[in-house]
Design a protein around this motif. Structure first.
Motif, PDB file in Angstrom:
ATOM      1  N   HIS A  15       0.844  -1.198   0.000  1.00  0.00           N
ATOM      2  CA  HIS A  15       0.000   0.000   0.000  1.00  0.00           C
ATOM      3  C   HIS A  15       0.878   1.247   0.000  1.00  0.00           C
ATOM      4  O   HIS A  15       1.975   1.256   0.568  1.00  0.00           O
ATOM      5  CB  HIS A  15      -0.924   0.018   1.217  1.00  0.00           C
ATOM      6  N   THR A  16       0.366   2.301  -0.618  1.00  0.00           N
ATOM      7  CA  THR A  16       1.106   3.563  -0.681  1.00  0.00           C
ATOM      8  C   THR A  16       0.575   4.602   0.300  1.00  0.00           C
ATOM      9  O   THR A  16       1.197   5.650   0.471  1.00  0.00           O
ATOM     10  CB  THR A  16       1.055   4.140  -2.102  1.00  0.00           C
TER      11      THR A  16
ATOM     12  N   SER B 107      -6.934   0.285   2.020  1.00  0.00           N
ATOM     13  CA  SER B 107      -6.070   1.443   2.238  1.00  0.00           C
ATOM     14  C   SER B 107      -6.702   2.701   1.660  1.00  0.00           C
ATOM     15  O   SER B 107      -7.604   2.641   0.809  1.00  0.00           O
ATOM     16  CB  SER B 107      -4.703   1.194   1.592  1.00  0.00           C
TER      17      SER B 107
ATOM     18  N   ASP C 139      -5.257   4.425  -0.342  1.00  0.00           N
ATOM     19  CA  ASP C 139      -4.843   4.504  -1.752  1.00  0.00           C
ATOM     20  C   ASP C 139      -5.878   3.865  -2.685  1.00  0.00           C
ATOM     21  O   ASP C 139      -5.612   3.664  -3.866  1.00  0.00           O
ATOM     22  CB  ASP C 139      -3.470   3.863  -1.951  1.00  0.00           C
ATOM     23  N   LYS C 140      -7.067   3.515  -2.118  1.00  0.00           N
ATOM     24  CA  LYS C 140      -8.199   2.960  -2.872  1.00  0.00           C
ATOM     25  C   LYS C 140      -7.888   1.583  -3.456  1.00  0.00           C
ATOM     26  O   LYS C 140      -8.314   1.249  -4.566  1.00  0.00           O
ATOM     27  CB  LYS C 140      -8.650   3.926  -3.973  1.00  0.00           C
ATOM     28  N   THR C 141      -7.136   0.793  -2.690  1.00  0.00           N
ATOM     29  CA  THR C 141      -6.856  -0.578  -3.085  1.00  0.00           C
ATOM     30  C   THR C 141      -7.181  -1.524  -1.941  1.00  0.00           C
ATOM     31  O   THR C 141      -7.236  -1.125  -0.777  1.00  0.00           O
ATOM     32  CB  THR C 141      -5.373  -0.774  -3.474  1.00  0.00           C
TER      33      THR C 141
ATOM     34  N   ILE D 257      -5.863  -5.539  -0.760  1.00  0.00           N
ATOM     35  CA  ILE D 257      -4.865  -6.570  -1.045  1.00  0.00           C
ATOM     36  C   ILE D 257      -5.129  -7.791  -0.170  1.00  0.00           C
ATOM     37  O   ILE D 257      -5.444  -7.662   1.017  1.00  0.00           O
ATOM     38  CB  ILE D 257      -3.433  -6.051  -0.803  1.00  0.00           C
TER      39      ILE D 257
ATOM     40  N   LYS E  79      -4.718  -8.296  -5.727  1.00  0.00           N
ATOM     41  CA  LYS E  79      -4.881  -6.868  -5.454  1.00  0.00           C
ATOM     42  C   LYS E  79      -6.006  -6.324  -6.304  1.00  0.00           C
ATOM     43  O   LYS E  79      -6.096  -6.624  -7.499  1.00  0.00           O
ATOM     44  CB  LYS E  79      -3.579  -6.108  -5.742  1.00  0.00           C
ATOM     45  N   VAL E  80      -6.886  -5.518  -5.677  1.00  0.00           N
ATOM     46  CA  VAL E  80      -7.999  -4.869  -6.383  1.00  0.00           C
ATOM     47  C   VAL E  80      -7.782  -3.366  -6.337  1.00  0.00           C
ATOM     48  O   VAL E  80      -7.543  -2.804  -5.265  1.00  0.00           O
ATOM     49  CB  VAL E  80      -9.352  -5.224  -5.737  1.00  0.00           C
ATOM     50  N   SER E  81      -7.874  -2.725  -7.508  1.00  0.00           N
ATOM     51  CA  SER E  81      -7.604  -1.277  -7.589  1.00  0.00           C
ATOM     52  C   SER E  81      -8.717  -0.498  -8.273  1.00  0.00           C
ATOM     53  O   SER E  81      -8.484   0.587  -8.786  1.00  0.00           O
ATOM     54  CB  SER E  81      -6.287  -1.042  -8.345  1.00  0.00           C
ATOM     55  N   CYS E  82      -9.934  -1.042  -8.277  1.00  0.00           N
ATOM     56  CA  CYS E  82     -11.013  -0.404  -9.035  1.00  0.00           C
ATOM     57  C   CYS E  82     -11.972   0.401  -8.171  1.00  0.00           C
ATOM     58  O   CYS E  82     -13.088   0.707  -8.594  1.00  0.00           O
ATOM     59  CB  CYS E  82     -11.788  -1.466  -9.820  1.00  0.00           C
TER      60      CYS E  82
ATOM     61  N   THR F  82     -12.131   5.549  -0.668  1.00  0.00           N
ATOM     62  CA  THR F  82     -11.433   4.748   0.336  1.00  0.00           C
ATOM     63  C   THR F  82     -12.384   3.731   0.958  1.00  0.00           C
ATOM     64  O   THR F  82     -13.507   4.066   1.346  1.00  0.00           O
ATOM     65  CB  THR F  82     -10.873   5.657   1.445  1.00  0.00           C
TER      66      THR F  82
END
Length: 536
Positions: A163-164, A190, A192-194, A196, A208-211, A215
């Motif tokens: 995570h960032t 997180s 960072d809108k992901t 994991i 990992k999901v980033s869609c 938040t």
């Protein structure tokens, strides 16, 4: 001076002690607005520059301030002094009116946690702890990393980076069907809108999901349906392979703050001051797609909901920012009981403040047992009995600052942690009840003569109704953190784990148990080396 003649804004003088030991005080003068018809009280703070007087900060010694006697007299002297300086025609002083904090001596005979290990790995606030198994736990916080620890030794096992931004939610996750090895998994969300999925045995990032469009603030697993849910500005349903099955429309910019599962394939989502009931519709022969439907909105809360938990198979409980506790029926979602007067659960002789600060009554956390709900309300702890539908015990000032997390321990014990950096252990004890009203005796009483004076007995009955039948007694005080303690975990065999805004994790150990283990290890080592001789 009539109420209409009062100025629209006036200075408020606040008195702060420099520290607990010092006899000096810091005096701050700030502005407050008056609500029409509300009398003389502090209202919404305004800019000081609009007032004819300039803001000022004054240092003075307590001997000068309180020379005339009790606290109230000292306050009057101070107000007269400031008025004589023609600062403003009206001043209101707000002293620090906190109830005395219960303390305990150094001899804490019932406190087993006499040893500690300080664990360092994080670089920012540590907000979350999750138990992985009987001897491991994971920590996460604002630095965006997850650390896996050995609960017995305090050894750092793994550090998971991916995570960032800060981590906002963490839960244990059922193993994926595709995985041959059934390793322990966790799910992290997180800012960072992901989201994991991590393998806590290997440290590997599984998926990992980033869609996400916002938040994710909460996560929950529905093992019965083999899906998991994420709550943000909308509510999403996922399978264990992290495929999106369905989602709601946009719910709120502030997002879903809490989620729990209830029967009939339903979930309850806390969104602002509302509780929304959603029903999950699994695929059928007629429809191969998942769906999530809004069933009902519960609008009984007056402010934002901070806490939401299942307490048993029949009820769930919610708590709000303004101290509302509502017990709900899990089947028809009706109100079973409601408590909105936590701040009046005091001794009858104690003065009750008419204007409470919101933080003084916010319900930050719940825990429960078969009979009671334990609530962290502002700086206090309250025990609400589900059957009696009333508070049976309270400690109004359990900590110096807001209580953030509580949990039950065996033997009717309770543990709490606070923004003040302390961790405290309590025991729920029954109070000695007042003697029952004496029964009249003698011949005349057969006909109703000579009865005990009802009017005289009314105050006793009223006192019995107002007092709480139990008490929370302080039996342990753990001082180790230098900043807010966010939460903790309790291991039956390995002790207590706490995490804090000071970036530290502390593993509190049972000193007597650890001493016994060290002695046993020493004897075993001596026996292995042949240095142990038994004499008769």
């Amino acid at each position: 001076m009539s109420c209409s003649e009062f100025p629209s804004s006036f200075p408020v003088v606040t008195l702060f002690p420099l520290d607990r030991q010092s006899s000096s005080f810091w005096l701050q003068i700030s502005a407050a607005s008056r609500t029409p018809g509300a009398g003389v009280r502090a209202g919404e703070k305004q800019q000081l520059d609009v007032l004819p007087m300039r803001p000022s900060e004054v240092f003075l010694d307590s001997a000068d301030l309180w020379h005339s006697g009790p606290e109230r007299e000292g306050i009057r002297v101070l107000c007269s002094l400031l008025n004589s300086m023609r600062r403003h025609p009206l001043l209101e002083l707000e002293p620090n009116n906190k109830s005395p904090l219960q303390t305990i001596g150094e001899e804490q005979t019932q406190n087993p946690y006499t040893e500690l290990l300080v664990l360092r790995a994080h670089r920012d606030i540590v907000r979350f702890l999750v138990q992985l198994d009987d001897c491991r736990f994971a920590s996460a916080g604002d630095d965006g990393i997850v650390v896996v620890w050995n609960a017995q030794t305090g050894e750092k096992l793994l550090e998971l980076s991916g995570h960032t931004q800060k981590i906002t939610a963490i839960i244990t996750f059922p193993p994926l069907e595709a995985c041959e090895e059934k390793n322990q998994l966790i799910l992290t969300a997180s800012a960072d809108k992901t989201v994991i999925v991590w393998d806590c045995d290997t440290g590997r990032q599984v998926r990992k999901v980033s869609c996400f469009h916002s938040t994710v603030k909460c996560l929950t697993i529905l093992q019965r349906l083999d899906v998991w849910l994420s709550g943000g500005s909308d509510l999403c349903v996922w399978n264990r392979r992290l495929d999106l099955l369905c989602k709601t429309s946009h719910l709120s910019d502030t997002g879903v703050s809490a989620l729990i599962e209830i029967p009939k394939n339903c979930v309850v989502a806390a969104v602002g001051k509302e509780l929304i009931i959603f029903k999950l519709v699994a695929p059928t022969e007629g429809s191969l797609e998942w769906n999530i439907l809004e069933v009902k909105r519960l609008l009984d809360h007056q402010d934002n909901i901070l806490s939401l938990v299942n307490v048993n198979d029949l009820s769930f409980v919610s708590g709000s920012h303004v101290g509302e506790l509502i017990v709900w029926d899990v089947s028809d979602w009706t109100v079973q009981a409601c408590e909105r007067n936590f701040w009046t659960q005091l001794d009858t002789q104690q003065e009750i403040k008419l204007c409470q600060k919101p933080n003084d009554i916010s319900i930050h956390h719940f825990t429960w047992d078969e009979e009671n709900v334990f609530a962290a309300v502002g700086r206090g702890l309250y025990v609400y009995n589900l059957q009696m539908k009333r508070v049976i015990a309270c400690q109004k000032t359990a900590h110096d600052s807001s209580v953030l997390h509580i949990a039950r321990l065996p033997n009717r014990q309770l543990i709490s942690c606070s923004e003040d950096g302390s961790v405290r252990i309590w025991e729920l004890r029954e109070k000695q009840q007042l003697a029952a009203e004496p029964l009249p005796t003698g011949f005349f009483n057969m006909w109703g003569f000579g009865r005990v004076n009802k009017q005289a007995s009314q105050p006793v009955k009223k006192q019995q109704e107002n007092t709480t039948p139990c008490s929370l007694e302080l039996i342990g005080d753990l001082i180790g953190h230098s900043s807010s303690v966010e939460m903790f975990l309790h291991f039956e065999d390995h002790g207590l784990v706490t995490c804090s805004a000071d970036h530290l994790i502390i593993l509190w150990k049972n000193g007597e148990r650890e001493s016994g283990l060290r002695s046993l290890k020493l004897f075993q080592k001596l026996e292995e080396n042949g240095d142990l001789y038994l004499t008769v």
